[in-house]
Design an enzyme around this catalytic site. Structure first.
Site, PDB file in Angstrom:
ATOM      1  N   ASN A  34       0.758  -1.274  -0.066  1.00  0.00           N
ATOM      2  CA  ASN A  34       0.032   0.008   0.331  1.00  0.00           C
ATOM      3  C   ASN A  34       0.934   1.256   0.030  1.00  0.00           C
ATOM      4  O   ASN A  34       2.242   1.200   0.380  1.00  0.00           O
ATOM      5  CB  ASN A  34      -0.904   0.175   1.185  1.00  0.00           C
ATOM      6  N   GLY A  42      -3.110 -10.030   3.059  1.00  0.00           N
ATOM      7  CA  GLY A  42      -2.735 -10.723   1.443  1.00  0.00           C
ATOM      8  C   GLY A  42      -1.182 -11.078   1.218  1.00  0.00           C
ATOM      9  O   GLY A  42      -0.692 -11.261   2.348  1.00  0.00           O
ATOM     10  N   ASP A  44       1.141  -9.122   0.656  1.00  0.00           N
ATOM     11  CA  ASP A  44       1.994  -8.195   1.569  1.00  0.00           C
ATOM     12  C   ASP A  44       2.255  -8.691   3.069  1.00  0.00           C
ATOM     13  O   ASP A  44       3.407  -8.922   3.548  1.00  0.00           O
ATOM     14  CB  ASP A  44       1.199  -6.770   1.823  1.00  0.00           C
ATOM     15  N   THR A 132      -5.120  -7.587  -7.472  1.00  0.00           N
ATOM     16  CA  THR A 132      -6.376  -8.717  -7.975  1.00  0.00           C
ATOM     17  C   THR A 132      -6.985  -9.049  -6.654  1.00  0.00           C
ATOM     18  O   THR A 132      -7.716  -9.905  -6.725  1.00  0.00           O
ATOM     19  CB  THR A 132      -6.102  -9.726  -8.842  1.00  0.00           C
ATOM     20  N   GLY A 133      -6.488  -8.962  -5.466  1.00  0.00           N
ATOM     21  CA  GLY A 133      -6.972  -9.238  -4.036  1.00  0.00           C
ATOM     22  C   GLY A 133      -7.847  -8.117  -3.628  1.00  0.00           C
ATOM     23  O   GLY A 133      -8.922  -7.903  -4.194  1.00  0.00           O
ATOM     24  N   VAL A 134      -7.586  -7.504  -2.482  1.00  0.00           N
ATOM     25  CA  VAL A 134      -8.198  -6.608  -1.783  1.00  0.00           C
ATOM     26  C   VAL A 134      -8.632  -5.481  -2.508  1.00  0.00           C
ATOM     27  O   VAL A 134      -9.480  -4.749  -2.660  1.00  0.00           O
ATOM     28  CB  VAL A 134      -7.336  -6.026  -0.697  1.00  0.00           C
ATOM     29  N   TYR A 135      -7.596  -5.246  -3.650  1.00  0.00           N
ATOM     30  CA  TYR A 135      -7.884  -4.073  -4.255  1.00  0.00           C
ATOM     31  C   TYR A 135      -8.919  -4.080  -5.651  1.00  0.00           C
ATOM     32  O   TYR A 135      -9.188  -3.085  -6.307  1.00  0.00           O
ATOM     33  CB  TYR A 135      -6.409  -3.395  -4.878  1.00  0.00           C
TER      34      TYR A 135
HETATM   35  N1  AR6 Z   1       1.678 -15.676  -2.679  1.00  0.00           N
HETATM   36  C1  AR6 Z   1       1.391 -15.477  -3.849  1.00  0.00           C
HETATM   37  N2  AR6 Z   1       0.058 -14.687  -4.057  1.00  0.00           N
HETATM   38  C2  AR6 Z   1      -0.436 -14.655  -2.953  1.00  0.00           C
HETATM   39  C3  AR6 Z   1      -0.005 -14.665  -1.576  1.00  0.00           C
HETATM   40  C4  AR6 Z   1       1.046 -15.385  -1.688  1.00  0.00           C
HETATM   41  N3  AR6 Z   1       1.730 -15.639  -0.322  1.00  0.00           N
HETATM   42  N4  AR6 Z   1      -1.002 -14.446  -0.712  1.00  0.00           N
HETATM   43  C5  AR6 Z   1      -2.080 -13.766  -1.385  1.00  0.00           C
HETATM   44  N5  AR6 Z   1      -1.742 -13.980  -2.748  1.00  0.00           N
HETATM   45  P1  AR6 Z   1      -3.516  -8.694  -2.041  1.00  0.00           P
HETATM   46  P2  AR6 Z   1      -3.817  -6.056  -3.661  1.00  0.00           P
HETATM   47  C6  AR6 Z   1      -2.623 -13.299  -3.903  1.00  0.00           C
HETATM   48  O1  AR6 Z   1      -4.938  -8.494  -1.573  1.00  0.00           O
HETATM   49  O2  AR6 Z   1      -5.108  -6.452  -4.348  1.00  0.00           O
HETATM   50  C7  AR6 Z   1      -2.675  -5.564   1.378  1.00  0.00           C
HETATM   51  O3  AR6 Z   1      -3.234  -5.430   2.573  1.00  0.00           O
HETATM   52  C8  AR6 Z   1      -3.859 -13.026  -3.857  1.00  0.00           C
HETATM   53  O4  AR6 Z   1      -4.506 -14.131  -3.769  1.00  0.00           O
HETATM   54  O5  AR6 Z   1      -2.523  -9.464  -1.319  1.00  0.00           O
HETATM   55  O6  AR6 Z   1      -2.849  -5.375  -4.559  1.00  0.00           O
HETATM   56  C9  AR6 Z   1      -1.743  -4.443   1.295  1.00  0.00           C
HETATM   57  O7  AR6 Z   1      -1.177  -3.831   2.148  1.00  0.00           O
HETATM   58  C10 AR6 Z   1      -4.301 -12.010  -4.863  1.00  0.00           C
HETATM   59  O8  AR6 Z   1      -4.314 -12.720  -6.071  1.00  0.00           O
HETATM   60  O9  AR6 Z   1      -3.183  -7.260  -2.855  1.00  0.00           O
HETATM   61  C11 AR6 Z   1      -2.620  -3.469   0.384  1.00  0.00           C
HETATM   62  O10 AR6 Z   1      -3.323  -2.590   1.320  1.00  0.00           O
HETATM   63  C12 AR6 Z   1      -2.770 -11.286  -5.223  1.00  0.00           C
HETATM   64  O11 AR6 Z   1      -2.128 -11.893  -4.318  1.00  0.00           O
HETATM   65  C13 AR6 Z   1      -3.590  -4.162  -0.376  1.00  0.00           C
HETATM   66  O12 AR6 Z   1      -3.545  -5.422   0.203  1.00  0.00           O
HETATM   67  C14 AR6 Z   1      -2.742  -9.907  -4.495  1.00  0.00           C
HETATM   68  O13 AR6 Z   1      -3.942  -9.752  -3.411  1.00  0.00           O
HETATM   69  C15 AR6 Z   1      -3.116  -4.485  -1.725  1.00  0.00           C
HETATM   70  O14 AR6 Z   1      -4.172  -5.380  -2.493  1.00  0.00           O
END
Ligand code: AR6
Length: 186
Positions: A34, A42, A44, A132-135
């Protein structure tokens, strides 16, 4: 068996890997961070847990210097306790329907991450599916954007290998279909 696919692109290669990015031993793994580099859930959260207690301090130093990291930007820290030597922290856009610059910001997040790697002489980089997760960025729209930026860097010889980590069978399938369409399936 977790999914795996490989593509030769120019002089380099792209691998799609269904699994956990924190175990990868690439020169750098990319974090979907972030703007405050404050850690979170996630990928992060997983990277912060695996990198250990020195990572938050390194992130705070960067924020003290630059203020905050805008969507589409990227910065680099050591990997600390990770197998990877470096972490490149990028911020993807929050999806708001797609008409407010989200595709451009996502392209920039991948491109700037690659720029940080190249500046540091790194040739193997592992990415998660940024935004593609939280965002909330739709996976089927994110995949061709990310793959296009990666392919350009591989064709130009700027990187030797890109490893794209996907979490779960469904995400892996979407990315493999997109990569097969762009680079030819096997
Ligand atoms: N290895 C690979 N991919 C993963 C893992 C892992 N260990 N864990 C989750 N994913 P997200 P964003 C995938 O939500 O959407 C955080 O709180 C997950 O399934 O991690 O960019 C940050 O601090 C998804 O497909 O990231 C920000 O506030 C992908 O990683 C916010 O979330 C990304 O999901 C960023 O949101």
């Amino acid at each position: 068996m977790p999914g795996h696919a490989a593509y030769d692109i120019g002089p380099g290669s792209l691998r799609l890997i269904e699994g956990d990015i924190t175990v990868d031993d690439a020169d750098a793994i990319v974090n979907a961070a972030n703007s405050a580099l404050a850690g979170g859930g996630g990928v992060d959260g997983a990277i912060h847990r695996a990198a250990g207690p020195k990572l938050p301090a390194a992130c705070r130093d960067i924020i003290a210097r630059i203020g905050s990291l805008p969507a589409g930007g990227a910065v680099i820290t050591p990997g600390f306790e990770l197998p990877a030597r470096h972490i490149i922290h990028t911020v993807g856009p929050i999806w708001r329907g797609g008409e407010t610059g989200e595709p451009e910001a996502l392209r920039s997040a991948y491109a700037q991450s690659i720029n940080r790697a190249v500046e540091h002489g790194l040739t193997t980089v592992a990415f998660p599916a940024v935004s593609t997760g939280v965002y909330g960025f739709p996976v089927h729209l994110a995949a061709p954007i990310a793959l296009g930026v990666m392919a350009e860097a591989l064709r130009g010889g700027r990187l030797r290998e890109v490893r794209m980590y996907l979490h779960g069978t469904a995400a892996f399938g979407v990315w493999r279909s997109a990569a097969d369409a762009l680079f030819g399936g096997n």
